[in-house]
Design an enzyme around this catalytic site. Structure first.
Site, PDB file in Angstrom:
ATOM      1  N   ASP A  62      -0.861   1.580   6.289  1.00  0.00           N
ATOM      2  CA  ASP A  62      -0.332   0.761   5.243  1.00  0.00           C
ATOM      3  C   ASP A  62      -1.247  -0.635   5.212  1.00  0.00           C
ATOM      4  O   ASP A  62      -1.271  -1.105   6.138  1.00  0.00           O
ATOM      5  CB  ASP A  62       1.164   0.419   5.575  1.00  0.00           C
ATOM      6  N   ASP A 112       6.255  -0.348  -3.574  1.00  0.00           N
ATOM      7  CA  ASP A 112       7.273   0.091  -2.836  1.00  0.00           C
ATOM      8  C   ASP A 112       8.632   0.677  -3.837  1.00  0.00           C
ATOM      9  O   ASP A 112       8.722  -0.169  -4.813  1.00  0.00           O
ATOM     10  CB  ASP A 112       7.984  -0.699  -1.587  1.00  0.00           C
TER      11      ASP A 112
END
Length: 495
Positions: free
Chosen positions: A261, A322
């Site tokens: 990430d 997200d």
């Protein structure tokens, strides 16, 4: 006269405003963004400066202006969606009062003067990136990976016991046998590095090798999480400067999957070329371990990642930010940020993020739309709910074999929007046996009839028609369905 001139000169110097130039040290703090020091330097071309942080390394000052005892400047954390913020640094009582905003934190600190030796001691280490290289396919992820990930339900509050229980429930619920085989630990497992630099888990994960063995004993695979930056998104230890070492550690523990990430790396790797090389670096490191490890790139769909994700060793790459457990979030991602179908296929997949099914923020019809959209897009299916408390309705949505078969079809084609009529959308996905999956979506807030024709599926005629969610044949002559608000109908047709 000379004494008088000297006195005037001294008074002029004393009257001149002090300068904020030089090295300034902040009080030690682990709080985001981990300010270390500020440097302001006046050269022939004017003033330059930077903030050194634990999260983003050296953050350059832009639009820097120094007037008297005050400096104003703009900084950003590398996120292109967020505007640069204006900061001020003002001399006050022998210190430098610094205020400004970064991400969601307001900084209000007083720094003290430092020395060149302090600047050298606190300098952020520069970790080199590799030369560009294209990695060859390794044969993993012939179909989109399926499993469970901890973030959507547990965020960083995850532990060994919960992971073991989730593994057990994947088996007992039948979801493992339906294809969900990965148990992925997201952010929050990391502790500190040992004297040798090796990453150690925190106290919630006493033995990573034992945990991996437990998951493997249930005929499941296990995944882990890190970042190319110094800090993960939740503020834990990232892989910056320890990429090869971390890859070896994950392999030694027995992990089968890594989600990487960008997080704080966005403040360090500020160009598309740098981001690509940062991901390539971990891709090379994973390959060098000799262990087959699925590599999930999470940099939010930036820099046209789908066009180079495979080249750096990636097997899936996020197409968006997200997801949240709301219809608005799911629909915005699923309908509008689904990734270029040209980039997807066996060995590499567009990833619209994890599933929210079962977390309670949407209706059953909306969750059915969620599953249908992800299956039509050949998306990775990563469960994001608490499997220990699933309702029978949630299990039925998640383990529908007909829907999963469309997602996992070996042709690996990503479905496309064929037609849009207001709130109604028709999508089609060709399948390996010559049939076509057709999805009818109602994005409106009231039920409506949606029609499709054989041409929508690229066929001259329809010989057979199956209602996929019901798992039963339907009338091959049928062409219209009443689809509930925010709902979906999924059929499989063959000429």
């Amino acid at each position: 006269m000379k004494r008088l001139l000297s006195l005037v000169a001294l008074l002029a110097v004393a009257a001149a405003p002090a300068s904020p130039g030089g090295v300034w040290l902040f009080p030690k703090s682990d709080e985001f963004p981990g300010l270390r020091m500020m440097r302001l330097t006046k050269g022939a071309d004017g003033w330059t400066g930077s903030l050194t942080t634990d999260w983003y390394g050296d953050v350059p000052m832009r639009a820097l202006d120094v007037t008297g005892g005050k400096a104003s400047f703009q900084i950003d954390n590398g996120n292109p969606r967020l505007p640069a913020k204006t900061w001020t640094a003002t001399l006050s009582g022998g210190g430098l009062h610094v205020t400004g905003d970064i991400w969601e934190r307001h900084v209000d600190e007083t720094a003290r003067r430092g020395t060149p030796a302090d600047a050298q001691r606190l300098a952020f280490p520069v970790a080199p990136l590799p030369a560009p290289q294209t990695l060859k396919p390794d044969g993993l992820t012939a179909t989109p990976p399926m499993g469970w990930s901890s973030w959507n339900r547990f965020a960083a509050a995850i532990d060994d016991r919960t992971v073991r229980q989730i593994a057990d429930h994947l088996v007992s619920s039948g979801l493992r046998d339906a294809g969900y085989t990965y148990v992925n630990i997201d952010d929050g497992w990391q502790g500190t590095r040992g004297p040798d630099g090796a990453i150690r888990p925190n106290a919630r994960f006493p033995d990573m090798k034992a945990l991996a063995d437990y998951v493997h004993a249930r005929r499941l695979k296990i995944g882990i999480y890190s970042s190319p930056g110094p800090k993960t998104c939740a503020g834990f230890t990232g892989s910056y400067g320890h990429v090869a070492q971390d890859a070896k550690t994950y392999a030694a523990w027995g992990f089968d999957y890594l989600k990487y990430d960008l997080c704080s790396g966005e403040g360090i790797y500020r160009t598309a070329a740098q981001v690509k090389l940062a991901y390539q670096q971990m891709g090379q490191a994973l390959r060098a371990t000799g262990r087959p490890i699925v590599y999930s790139l999470c940099q939010y769909g930036r820099d046209r990642v789908g066009t180079w994700g495979r080249d750096v060793g990636g097997h899936l790459w996020r197409t968006t930010g997200d997801i949240e457990d709301t219809y608005a979030s799911m629909a915005a991602i699923g309908f509008d940020k689904d990734g270029d179908p040209a980039n997807a296929g066996p060995g590499g997949w567009n990833d619209p993020d994890m599933l929210e099914v079962g977390n309670g923020g949407m209706s059953e019809d909306e969750y059915r739309t969620h599953m249908t959209l992800w299956a039509m897009q050949a998306a990775p299916l990563m469960l994001g709910n608490d499997l220990r408390t699933m309702s029978p309705a949630t299990i039925a949505l998640l383990e529908n074999r007909g829907v999963i078969a469309i997602d996992q079809d070996v042709k690996g084609a990503q479905g496309r929007r064929i037609r849009k009529d207001g709130d109604a959308e028709i999508w089609a996905k060709p399948l390996a046996d010559g049939s076509v999956a057709v999805a009818l979506f109602n994005r409106g807030t009231t039920p409506r009839e949606i029609r499709f024709e054989a041409e929508d599926a690229g066929l001259r005629r329809i010989g057979t028609l199956t209602d996929v969610w019901a798992g039963v044949p339907d009338n091959a002559a049928r062409r219209a369905w009443t689809v509930p608000a925010h709902g979906a109908m999924l059929v499989r047709v063959k000429g």
